[in-house]
Each structure stands twice: as structure tokens, then as C-alpha cells.
Write a protein that holds these residues in place. Structure first.
Motif, PDB file in Angstrom:
ATOM      1  N   VAL A  60      33.396 -33.631  39.725  1.00  0.00           N
ATOM      2  CA  VAL A  60      33.253 -35.041  39.321  1.00  0.00           C
ATOM      3  C   VAL A  60      34.327 -35.355  38.283  1.00  0.00           C
ATOM      4  CG1 VAL A  60      30.758 -35.101  39.743  1.00  0.00           C
ATOM      5  CG2 VAL A  60      31.630 -34.436  37.496  1.00  0.00           C
ATOM      6  N   THR A  97      32.096 -38.605  33.834  1.00  0.00           N
ATOM      7  CA  THR A  97      30.747 -38.414  34.377  1.00  0.00           C
ATOM      8  C   THR A  97      30.048 -37.259  33.670  1.00  0.00           C
ATOM      9  OG1 THR A  97      31.493 -39.244  36.500  1.00  0.00           O
ATOM     10  CG2 THR A  97      29.451 -37.982  36.487  1.00  0.00           C
ATOM     11  N   ARG A 111      28.959 -38.482  30.338  1.00  0.00           N
ATOM     12  CA  ARG A 111      27.726 -39.277  30.466  1.00  0.00           C
ATOM     13  C   ARG A 111      26.523 -38.403  30.774  1.00  0.00           C
ATOM     14  NH1 ARG A 111      30.763 -44.282  32.299  1.00  0.00           N
ATOM     15  NH2 ARG A 111      31.337 -43.168  34.182  1.00  0.00           N
ATOM     16  N   VAL A 155      23.254 -41.446  34.836  1.00  0.00           N
ATOM     17  CA  VAL A 155      23.828 -40.612  35.881  1.00  0.00           C
ATOM     18  C   VAL A 155      22.734 -40.257  36.897  1.00  0.00           C
ATOM     19  CG1 VAL A 155      24.777 -38.312  36.298  1.00  0.00           C
ATOM     20  CG2 VAL A 155      25.646 -39.691  34.417  1.00  0.00           C
ATOM     21  N   THR A 177      23.817 -35.627  40.468  1.00  0.00           N
ATOM     22  CA  THR A 177      25.021 -35.342  39.692  1.00  0.00           C
ATOM     23  C   THR A 177      24.666 -34.610  38.400  1.00  0.00           C
ATOM     24  OG1 THR A 177      25.873 -37.428  40.528  1.00  0.00           O
ATOM     25  CG2 THR A 177      27.092 -36.380  38.739  1.00  0.00           C
TER      26      THR A 177
END
Lengths: 368, 368
Positions: A37, A41, A44, A52, A56
Motif C-alpha cells: 500500500v 495508508t 493512517r 482504513v 488493509t
DNA sequence: CCAGTTGATGTTAGCGCTATCATTGCGCTT
DNA sequence: AAGCGCAATGATAGCGCTAACATCAACTGG
């Protein structure tokens, strides 16, 4: 998964491991590559997991463990200008009262991931100014400082820092921002009231020569003067002996000797700290005086040993842990609030008189 | 001087005050503009003044004051990967022994501009792991930790951090890096030797149930067994009572009651802390036993009150301030050295038996 | 069936400083 | 006068992260 950490297919944003300035530690982008990713990301997933997707988040979690990633909060703090650190400035930590406060602040702040940057100011205002500057250079999210007497330079620096400031331990009329403490004058007055209620009339004071002790002595004397005015012929009297700071056992013994020389019929000695009080007791016992029958003793601080001595020490208890907890909770509330403006709030946590064995609750009932 | 802070003639490198992410605080480039030099020169003037001409240094100095500049060490740390922070991990600071160490480390490190990031680990290894990770995320230049028993995860993290690590307080056979402490076994043995030399034979032990106290108890018992072997008919005996942690006054009193019930002719009680010892004394006095004539008492820690009681407490002194100072000095040396590799050095700071009034130096001379 | 909305993710551009290398000016040699 | 070394200063390019905005797919309702 099968991807190398060092270079994405597009050539990663960072210059990679061959850059001479890189630290060699695992970075966010390494985790990102491992998880497949973007770096953002991962950021986060770690800091705002609710933004998210679960799938993920799990992949990132796994990549973090796999790579052994430890976030670099220095970089994070620079980018976000939030350091998640709180500076705590106390004169010393080798004193159980302040140690309790520091302990309690640290524990409470840790609940939300904040850490404590410790600054020891000593007892001099000049040192405080230097410590404040050093500590502010770390850009803490808030600053806690014991005491309310700061130099102008310090006050200016604190205001310029535009962060929440909590002054604690003392009361003051014009707090910089938040203030959590108790009134030393009221402590003195309460102690006087308590001892008068017990029936004592001839008082000695063994006080360390510092501003807070002075305030307590003033409160004590003020209360005594009220009583003298009310009962002019009662024979109520006070003598004060100032001891060197920091307070020591020997200081207490010396003060006691001095007080007893000047006031042989002294019935009770009030001290500015439990340590001095221990010295008073030691001196009394070495003179074969019986505590509390011949001489009552009152301490201040309720240090760990106060309840443990024989006879146990009557004293004044300040709840340092409570001050610390309230301080930390106030700050956490401020951090989570939208508006971080100074509040000018003042909180008096009070104190408690611990009547133990070195004072007699009803001395008046005894033959004098 | 007459220059605006916001834009150099060339259009400054930084985006200026209108940038939404700028903090609004005075920056190095602002000082540079005010002094009419490059930012880099200001940085050097502040951090490596010897590289800058005296004339420039003065101009910078003036500009710093004029602008009220407070360096941003967060940015500095990120750029240089040196934070000038040392993480100090202790179980608690609400205990004078650790408080002394922290105080001393802080004071000594401050001499060269280093600051302390305080981590309180509690007494559980699980908590330690979390605290270690949190503090490492601040990228401290070194880490100091009390104790030598760490989880594997913690040891791995510490090694991966590639910074100097000082373990203190305990001795260990396989230090991670530097180790500064003393041997608890030797303390126990020395206390036994001291009391045997005084002529005591019937011993009680009031010990808190923690690993370090166990080591001291072992050392004590080992020394006693040697003596028993040497003088089989002497009547030398030991009884041990384990008290709850953390040690309290009440724990000491309870332990004493238990020991005296099982060993009525007990002559001396050895405690794992001064606090327990105060409880022993309190219990003895409440039973009208005379300390030290009827019952001798030995503490551990030499806390502030130990010398202050009457009778004053015989105990074992550990110089926490010395441990802290040595730790800090060692780290400063490492920081200034070219090679920051682990040294595997071990330093035993020893201890001191403080023979005071709760033990009689020549009990054998008394009628038993 | 398409503009509008939402949620998830990616891209870009710094945060304020310092490592590194480049440049400048000056004194000295040959 | 050209060349060299040295000291002082400047310009550039990140440190590793996150704010802010951009993008994109999957919906929503008319």
C-alpha cells in the motif's frame, strides 16, 4: 509480500538504503512496500485506524510485525507539530511529594500515549528560565510546572509557546493558564485551629526558610492571633525558629534545642516538613521527653514514613497523586478539545490533617 | 536589520508565513534574515560556534535575542539523527532510591545539554516491553533501564535500536551493554557478617517478596550457614517471613508479630527495606520491647528518614546518586567517542553498612 | 443513466533543521 | 602571477513523517 523493501516498481519516493543520511531503521515506506500500500495508508492505519478498511488494517498490522517497524515520532512530530510529549518541571524529584506528582502525571498521560519530558529546575528561578527554554525546544504539547513564581522572561516564553500550561502545587491570584494546587496559608491556619482545639497553647514553629513555609507560618500566626484576641489571658504564645533549606533531621534537632531554650514550657512544635518533625521527635526522645505527653509534634507532607514511626506522626497530607492525576486529565481534555486556548481555571485540591499519635486529641482533659 | 523576516531578496527557501503548515514560530531562517547571513551559518553559530567567525557569531547572537528564537530540536533531531535525549526507565519514581538515580542522571546529563525522557515501567515485564517501544519511537540517543531481567522482545528491540544501553541497579552475568549496579547477594552476606560480628545469633528476616530481596536473603542465609558449619553448637538460627510487595509499615508489623510468635528469643530482625524496618520498630515499641537491647533491627536502602528516627536505623546504604552520576558520565563519554559500539562493561558500585542505633556493636559484651 | 455523495486510498509538498559539498576570499609559496 | 591551502560561508538536498488535496470506485436518488 514478495516485494523488496528497497525499491517499488516505480522507484520509491525515498532514496532508499544507499542514501548516506538515512538511518538504516525500518521506515513507514518499508512497511508500505511490504503491505503493498502507500506510505500514507500505513500512517493512517496506525494513527487513525477508523479511516482504513479492516482488510488493509490487518495487512498493515502484519507488515509492521514482519518488518519490526518502530515509528519515528520525531519525524511525526515535525510533520504534524504535535509531539505527544508533556514537559513536567519540578524543583526536584528526590522528594516524595513531587515524585508522587510526576509518577501520577506520567501514569495518567500514558493512557493516551503521551510521554513526560522531565525538567528539574532546582530551587532557583534563574535555573528555571534555562530549563524552560531547553524543554520548549522539544516542542512539547503542554507544560506543567510546580510553583507560580516565575521570572518575567519565563512567563513571556511560556506565553509565546502557545501551549497549555498548568501551574501546580501553589495557589496564585493570576495563573498563566490552568492552576491546580492548595493554599499554604490555609494549611497553616488549619493546623493552628486543630492544635488549639486539642487544647495546646504554647507553640514552637520549626520552619524551613522557603516561601511556601513562610506562607504556612503566616497562616498559623494569623489564626493564633485571632485566638489571642478572643482569649487575651489564655497564655497562648508562638515562637518561630527558621531552619536552613533543604530541611534535614539535624535541622529539626537544632531548631528544637533552640525553641526549648527560649520557651521551656513549649507544648507543641509545628514543622514545615515531616523530615524536620522527625528531627524534633529524635531530639525530644534524646532528652527523655515523652511525645506527645510532654511535647506534641506536627509535621507536613505525610511522607511514607510518617505513619510508620512510633509514635506515628501527626501531619498534613497533600495528595500529590491527585494533583498529578487532575493535571494530566485536564491536559488530555484540552488536547482532545477543538479550542486549545488558555482557560484561566483554578482548582484547589485542599489538604487533610492527619491526626496521629504525636498530638493528643484532648490535651485539655489531661492534668497540665 | 531593516530586512523583513518573510522574504529574502532572492525569495527565501522556505515558503514563509503564508504557508498553512508552518507553525508560526520563529525559525532559523528568520534569525538568518535578521542577521543577514544564511540559515546554515546560524545553525553553526549555535551548535558549533568554533566554526564561525567572532563577528558573525555576535551578529547571530543578537538576532537570536531580537527575534526571540527558540530552536526546534525536533527538526534538528530529524535532520541529524541525534536527539540529545536519554530515555530513563525505572519501575517507579515514587520511591526515593530510584528518584535519587533519576535526579542524578538528569542533573549530570544537563551539563552537556542532554535531557531525560522518563519511562515508568511498573514492576511488570509486560509493561516494560510497551514502554520500551514507546520511548524508542522518540529515537533517544541512549537508554537507561533499571534491572537486568527483560523479556526477549525487549532485548531484541534494544539491540535493534543500536544505541548505548545502560542497565543499572542489579548485577548480571550477561549485560546487554553497560551495567552499573551492586550485588544483592553480597549485601545479604555482608549484613549477616556484620550482625554475627556484633554477637547476634537468633535472626528473623522480614523480606518483601521480590527477586532482589530473594537474592539478599540467599546471600544472608549462605553466610549464616557457613557460620553454623564453623560453630555447630552455637545456636545460630534464621527464620524468614515474606511480606507482600510493595513493602509497607503494616507489612513490617505483621511480619514481626509472625516472627516473634515462631521465634520468641529472636534477637535481630533483618528487613528488605527501611520501610519494613520502621514497621518492625513500631511493633516492637508497641510491645514494650526495647530497640536495640531486646530486639535489633536492620533495614535496607538508607532512606531519608533512616538516620532521623530515634533510635536511628541501622541499614544498608546504596548510593543512588552515584549510580546515576556514573551512568550519565559513561553515556556522555560514549556520545563524545567516535565509536558508539556496546562495551559490555560492568561496574560494581558496592554498598555501605550504616551501623546506627538499632543494632548494638558489641552485643556479646552484654549479659544475655 | 448520470451528477452528486461517500469512503478508501494515493500523490504531493512540505515541517525546520543539518550533512554535505561547493564557493569565496585571503595569505602564502614558488 | 599562478597555484595552493585554509577558514568562513553559502546552496542544496534530504531526515521520515503527515496535512491537504486528488483520485477513484462504489453507491445514491431522481
Amino acid at each position: 509480500m514478495g516485494r523488496s523493501f528497497d525499491s517499488g516498481p516505480d522507484g520509491s519516493v525515498h532514496s532508499g538504503r544507499d542514501n548516506p543520511r538515512a538511518t538504516g531503521a525500518v521506515r513507514l515506506s518499508d512497511v508500505a512496500a511490504a503491505a503493498g500500500v502507500a506510505a500514507m495508508t500505513v500512517s493512517r492505519a496506525l494513527n487513525q485506524p477508523e479511516l482504513v478498511s479492516e482488510r488493509t488494517r490487518e495487512r498493515v498490522q502484519r507488515a509492521v510485525i514482519e518488518t519490526g517497524y518502530v515509528p519515528n515520532r520525531v519525524a511525526g512530530a515535525l510533520a504534524s507539530s504535535r509531539s505527544k510529549m508533556v514537559a513536567v518541571l519540578v524543583p526536584t524529584v528526590a522528594h516524595s511529594l513531587f515524585a508522587d506528582v510526576v509518577q501520577s502525571i506520567t501514569d495518567t498521560l500514558a493512557l493516551e500515549g503521551y510521554q513526560v519530558l522531565l525538567g528539574l529546575t532546582g530551587y532557583q528561578t534563574t535555573e528555571e528560565a534555562a530549563v524552560v527554554e531547553t524543554v520548549l525546544s522539544r516542542r512539547p504539547d503542554a507544560l506543567v510546572v510546580a510553583g507560580t513564581r516565575h521570572s518575567e522572561a519565563t512567563r513571556a516564553r511560556l506565553k509565546a509557546a502557545r501551549i497549555p500550561v498548568v501551574e501546580m502545587w501553589d495557589m496564585s491570584d493570576d495563573p498563566l493558564d490552568m492552576l491546580i494546587g492548595f493554599s499554604h496559608r490555609e494549611v497553616g491556619a488549619a493546623v493552628a485551629g486543630y492544635l488549639l482545639a486539642c487544647g495546646y497553647q504554647r507553640f514552637g514553629q520549626a520552619m524551613a526558610d522557603d516561601p511556601r513555609s513562610h506562607q504556612r507560618a503566616e497562616g498559623f500566626n494569623a489564626r493564633i492571633e485571632v485566638e489571642q484576641a478572643a482569649r487575651p489571658d489564655s497564655g497562648i504564645a508562638v515562637m518561630t525558629c527558621w531552619a536552613d533549606t533543604p530541611a534535614t533531621l539535624v535541622g529539626g534537632r537544632t531548631a528544637t534545642a533552640s525553641l526549648l531554650a527560649d520557651m521551656p514550657d513549649c507544648e507543641a512544635i509545628v514543622c514545615s516538613s515531616d523530615t524536620l518533625a522527625m528531627g524534633v521527635i529524635a531530639e525530644a526522645q534524646s532528652r527523655a521527653m515523652v511525645v506527645p505527653e510532654t511535647l506534641a509534634v506536627m509535621g507536613f507532607g505525610d511522607m511514607s514514613f510518617a505513619a510508620a514511626t512510633w509514635p506515628s506522626l501527626s501531619t498534613v497530607r497533600i495528595d500529590g497523586a491527585e494533583i498529578g492525576r487532575l493535571t494530566a486529565e485536564h491536559l488530555l481534555k484540552r488536547f482532545n478539545a477543538a479550542n486549545p486556548e488558555p482557560v484561566g481555571e483554578v482548582l484547589d485540591v485542599g489538604f487533610e490533617i492527619m491526626a496521629r499519635q504525636t498530638t493528643l486529641a484532648s490535651r485539655s482533659a489531661l492534668p497540665s
